[in-house]
Write a protein that holds these residues in place. Structure first.
Motif, PDB file in Angstrom:
ATOM      1  N   UNK A 194       0.854  -1.188   0.000  1.00 14.37           N
ATOM      2  CA  UNK A 194       0.000   0.000   0.000  1.00 14.37           C
ATOM      3  C   UNK A 194       0.887   1.234   0.000  1.00 14.37           C
ATOM      4  N   UNK A 195       0.747   2.047  -1.044  1.00 12.77           N
ATOM      5  CA  UNK A 195       1.513   3.278  -1.171  1.00 12.77           C
ATOM      6  C   UNK A 195       0.551   4.436  -0.941  1.00 12.77           C
ATOM      7  N   UNK A 196       0.776   5.143   0.159  1.00 10.00           N
ATOM      8  CA  UNK A 196      -0.091   6.266   0.516  1.00 10.00           C
ATOM      9  C   UNK A 196       0.684   7.565   0.353  1.00 10.00           C
ATOM     10  N   UNK A 197       0.280   8.374  -0.623  1.00  7.50           N
ATOM     11  CA  UNK A 197       0.938   9.658  -0.873  1.00  7.50           C
ATOM     12  C   UNK A 197       0.108  10.738  -0.204  1.00  7.50           C
ATOM     13  N   UNK A 198       0.664  11.339   0.819  1.00 10.15           N
ATOM     14  CA  UNK A 198      -0.056  12.351   1.586  1.00 10.15           C
ATOM     15  C   UNK A 198      -0.282  13.633   0.798  1.00 10.15           C
ATOM     16  N   UNK A 199      -0.746  14.610   1.492  1.00 15.91           N
ATOM     17  CA  UNK A 199      -1.104  15.877   0.845  1.00 15.91           C
ATOM     18  C   UNK A 199       0.139  16.556   0.266  1.00 15.91           C
ATOM     19  N   UNK A 200       0.071  16.892  -1.025  1.00 18.39           N
ATOM     20  CA  UNK A 200       1.156  17.582  -1.719  1.00 18.39           C
ATOM     21  C   UNK A 200       0.609  18.800  -2.446  1.00 18.39           C
ATOM     22  N   UNK A 201       1.431  19.856  -2.545  1.00 16.15           N
ATOM     23  CA  UNK A 201       1.086  20.988  -3.383  1.00 16.15           C
ATOM     24  C   UNK A 201       1.442  20.676  -4.831  1.00 16.15           C
ATOM     25  N   UNK A 202       1.102  21.594  -5.728  1.00 18.73           N
ATOM     26  CA  UNK A 202       1.368  21.369  -7.152  1.00 18.73           C
ATOM     27  C   UNK A 202       2.855  21.195  -7.424  1.00 18.73           C
ATOM     28  N   UNK A 203       3.675  22.064  -6.842  1.00 20.45           N
ATOM     29  CA  UNK A 203       5.121  21.977  -7.079  1.00 20.45           C
ATOM     30  C   UNK A 203       5.674  20.682  -6.495  1.00 20.45           C
ATOM     31  N   UNK A 204       5.248  20.330  -5.291  1.00 18.82           N
ATOM     32  CA  UNK A 204       5.711  19.101  -4.664  1.00 18.82           C
ATOM     33  C   UNK A 204       5.342  17.871  -5.469  1.00 18.82           C
ATOM     34  N   UNK A 205       4.132  17.866  -6.031  1.00 24.77           N
ATOM     35  CA  UNK A 205       3.692  16.729  -6.846  1.00 24.77           C
ATOM     36  C   UNK A 205       4.524  16.623  -8.115  1.00 24.77           C
ATOM     37  N   UNK A 206       4.749  17.758  -8.779  1.00 26.81           N
ATOM     38  CA  UNK A 206       5.513  17.747 -10.033  1.00 26.81           C
ATOM     39  C   UNK A 206       6.967  17.333  -9.803  1.00 26.81           C
ATOM     40  N   UNK A 207       7.497  17.644  -8.628  1.00 29.90           N
ATOM     41  CA  UNK A 207       8.874  17.246  -8.317  1.00 29.90           C
ATOM     42  C   UNK A 207       8.964  15.772  -7.927  1.00 29.90           C
ATOM     43  N   UNK A 208       7.922  15.278  -7.270  1.00 30.38           N
ATOM     44  CA  UNK A 208       7.971  13.928  -6.720  1.00 30.38           C
ATOM     45  C   UNK A 208       7.535  12.868  -7.729  1.00 30.38           C
ATOM     46  N   UNK A 209       6.529  13.161  -8.523  1.00 33.97           N
ATOM     47  CA  UNK A 209       5.943  12.131  -9.380  1.00 33.97           C
ATOM     48  C   UNK A 209       6.952  11.495 -10.344  1.00 33.97           C
ATOM     49  N   UNK A 210       7.858  12.265 -10.990  1.00 31.90           N
ATOM     50  CA  UNK A 210       8.817  11.618 -11.909  1.00 31.90           C
ATOM     51  C   UNK A 210       9.709  10.576 -11.232  1.00 31.90           C
ATOM     52  N   UNK A 211       9.867  10.674  -9.909  1.00 34.00           N
ATOM     53  CA  UNK A 211      10.720   9.711  -9.205  1.00 34.00           C
ATOM     54  C   UNK A 211      10.116   8.316  -9.179  1.00 34.00           C
ATOM     55  N   UNK A 212       8.860   8.205  -9.620  1.00 35.13           N
ATOM     56  CA  UNK A 212       8.199   6.913  -9.640  1.00 35.13           C
ATOM     57  C   UNK A 212       8.880   5.958 -10.614  1.00 35.13           C
TER      58      UNK A 212
END
Length: 302
Positions: free
Chosen positions: A230-248
């Motif tokens: 189970x991968x739970x991604x907590x609350x992120x702002x737009x910038x945080x999401x754009x920075x984090x998502x490519x690391x997938x």
């Protein structure tokens, strides 16, 4: 009367923009020349593979090949486990991604169809867990991934508005969903944990590591450990999401402080209404109530 050992190949000729239908006859001939007993049927519409598998199980068949992508495998699995299979019997499923992707296979190889062909010829199988999702209108089954929240909303936006744009449709949908980003609340209780009602960005329930081709959503997942990752991604702002998502793509997104990872045999969801769900590459709308592992329910030909 068919031989019970004969494999039933269910071909989605439209997969890969029609490439699958063109390549399938040559691959089937190769399998037969190698001594594999195989019958072939083709689908003509979405959902037909489920009906074909259900009828085949009722007629005594237990061994299948999904010739297409993740969606073809998903349909077959839901036909196989729709109720006609006697308790205790373990069917087998091979996968031939001819012209399209198969995220599940990437857990075992990066050689795609060629590896899958050789595994079928060699008769290689390994036990695989099945995940059952009970929802308010019934149940469904999957072997790869089940996601809700931002990820599912991107897929739903693409399917409803930009399905004719190919990969660009996903890019455009991602941009639109980021612009409209909001926190989600999905009341959830993982087995052995207290209820979780904290805002989040998305939830992913995984049996295998990869999704969407090369995205390593759950880097520690194991298809035969009896556990959901189970991968739970907590609350992120737009910038945080754009920075984090490519690391997938490297699996390092799980190192972000907002990401929590759990392993459990099941969990309960308490949602007020139907939501968009991405399951094994398919988009559906339902109200999921319980997800649980059925250990070793399937033999996969890998």
């Amino acid at each position: 009367m068919h031989d019970p050992a004969t494999l039933l190949a269910v071909v989605n000729p439209a997969a890969g923009g029609g490439v699958c239908g063109k390549r399938a006859p040559a691959v089937v001939d190769r399998l037969r020349q190698s001594g594999v007993k195989i019958d072939v049927v083709e689908t003509r519409a979405a959902g037909q593979a489920t009906e074909l598998a259900r009828e085949a199980v009722a007629a005594g068949r237990r061994h299948f090949i999904a010739v297409g992508g993740d969606g073809t495998s998903y349909e077959l699995i839901n036909g196989i486990f729709s109720g006609a299979l006697p308790a205790g019997e373990r069917p087998s499923l091979g996968m031939l991604p001819l012209g399209t992707g198969n995220s599940f296979l990437r857990d075992f190889t990066d050689q795609g169809a060629e590896y899958a062909i050789e595994a079928i010829i060699a008769g290689k199988t390994r036990p695989c867990d099945l995940i059952r999702c009970t929802h308010t209108r019934g149940a469904l089954h999957f072997i790869n991934i089940f996601s809700i929240g931002f990820v599912a909303d991107v897929g739903a936006t693409r399917n409803r508005n930009f399905s004719g744009l190919g990969e660009f449709g996903y890019t455009l949908s991602t941009v639109l969903r980021v612009a409209a980003l909001r926190p989600y609340t999905f009341p959830m209780q993982i087995d052995g944990h207290p209820e979780d009602r904290e805002p989040l960005t998305f939830l992913s329930f995984n049996n295998s590591r990869f999704t969407g081709g090369k995205m390593m959503m759950a880097p520690d997942a194991n298809t035969r450990d009896g556990l959901l990752d189970i991968i739970r991604v907590g609350r992120l702002g737009r910038v945080g999401l754009l920075r984090t998502f490519p690391k997938i793509f490297s699996g390092t997104h799980v190192q972000h402080p907002a990401v929590r990872c759990y392993q459990a045999p099941g969990l309960d969801l308490r949602l007020a209404e139907d939501i968009d769900v991405m399951v094994d590459g398919e988009m559906i709308k339902c109200n999921p109530r319980r997800l649980e592992v059925v250990p070793g329910a399937l033999d996969v030909r890998t």
